[in-house]
Scaffold this motif. Sequence first.
Motif, PDB file in Angstrom:
ATOM      1  N   TRP A 177     120.668  67.296  44.295  1.00  0.00           N
ATOM      2  CA  TRP A 177     120.678  66.401  45.463  1.00  0.00           C
ATOM      3  C   TRP A 177     119.496  66.672  46.386  1.00  0.00           C
ATOM      4  O   TRP A 177     118.846  65.752  46.880  1.00  0.00           O
ATOM      5  N   ARG A 178     119.191  67.944  46.604  1.00  0.00           N
ATOM      6  CA  ARG A 178     118.087  68.289  47.492  1.00  0.00           C
ATOM      7  C   ARG A 178     116.737  67.829  46.929  1.00  0.00           C
ATOM      8  O   ARG A 178     115.804  67.553  47.686  1.00  0.00           O
ATOM      9  N   HIS A 179     116.625  67.736  45.614  1.00  0.00           N
ATOM     10  CA  HIS A 179     115.353  67.361  44.994  1.00  0.00           C
ATOM     11  C   HIS A 179     115.404  65.966  44.377  1.00  0.00           C
ATOM     12  O   HIS A 179     114.567  65.641  43.527  1.00  0.00           O
ATOM     13  N   ASP A 180     116.388  65.172  44.793  1.00  0.00           N
ATOM     14  CA  ASP A 180     116.491  63.776  44.348  1.00  0.00           C
ATOM     15  C   ASP A 180     116.556  63.663  42.821  1.00  0.00           C
ATOM     16  O   ASP A 180     115.861  62.850  42.194  1.00  0.00           O
TER      17      ASP A 180
END
Length: 338
Positions: A177-180
């Motif tokens: 999620w943090r790195h798409d």
Amino acid sequence: MSLKRPDVASGARRLGLPLLISGILLLLALGFVSVCIGVADFDPADLVRSSSQGRSMRLFMVSRVPRTLAAVLSGSGIAVAGAVMQMSVRNRFVSPTTAGTTQFAVVGLLLVALFAPGTSVLGKMAAACACAVAGSAVFLWLLHLLPHRRTPDDVTVPLIGLMLGGVVGAGTTFVAWRHDLLQSLGSWTAGDLSRVLAGRYELLWLVALMVLLLYLAADRLTVASLGAETATGLGLSYHRTINLTIMAAAVMTAVSVVVVGSLPFLGLVVPNVVSRLMGDNLRRSLPVIAVGGAVLTLGCDIAGRVVRYPYEIPLSVIMGVVGAGVFAVLILRGVERG
């Protein structure tokens, strides 16, 4: 305490060959159906007609045959991996998905996507295998912390694997999620054969090689399932056998995850069903387990293609429904037997 009848072993031997032959015939029938079903029109007779042979042969060799072989090889590999893991840790509820092996394989794919996104499929497989083996080692280390008096129906062992896999899966989801990368993560974890083409499934032949090696070592694995003291007394190097077996199961799981994705319940229900029918002699039951895993995977893939034709339902969805139903029946029958 219940005693087994003396004719159980002979009955399992008599049942093994008919089960294997029936499974192979069913697998051949499903394979023929699989190569004939798809959005693109395909008639097997076109393979011998000169007017349409080029297009039909290209569709047959590039799409239909690779997809069918991927279902057969991945299904056999995951089923056998579940069987040998259950024999190694002496617990019927252990499988690649309940021991954290699948989740750690996804961690390897995530690391490749973060630090080397242009890596080839072979590089992704190497990273996934390394993480899966490391995760299996963590699982075994956690089991060593438990008391040694465990029964084959002890729920503590799979609970540890589920918690380990849950923690790893949550961490993987957060990093993605943090790195798409959530969309990529979803494609890795969802078993789907629609993207399998020629040139993308050949790594699964490594799974077939591992299955053959495990079959050759089936007698050693059966002895190891008797426990450390008994196996050592019979002259077997217990810990080395268990470690190599778990490593082989982790490699098969990782390769299947890279090519096909996660296949829920497959490594859990097929070994349990075959064990109820044929007992725990791995030399006799392993071919039936491999064929049973292939039949279940190919049958679920065909069902996913025809339920909403011309659209497809992912293989993992169909297998999750079927596997959950079969597992519920096994649990309820076990409760009825006390």
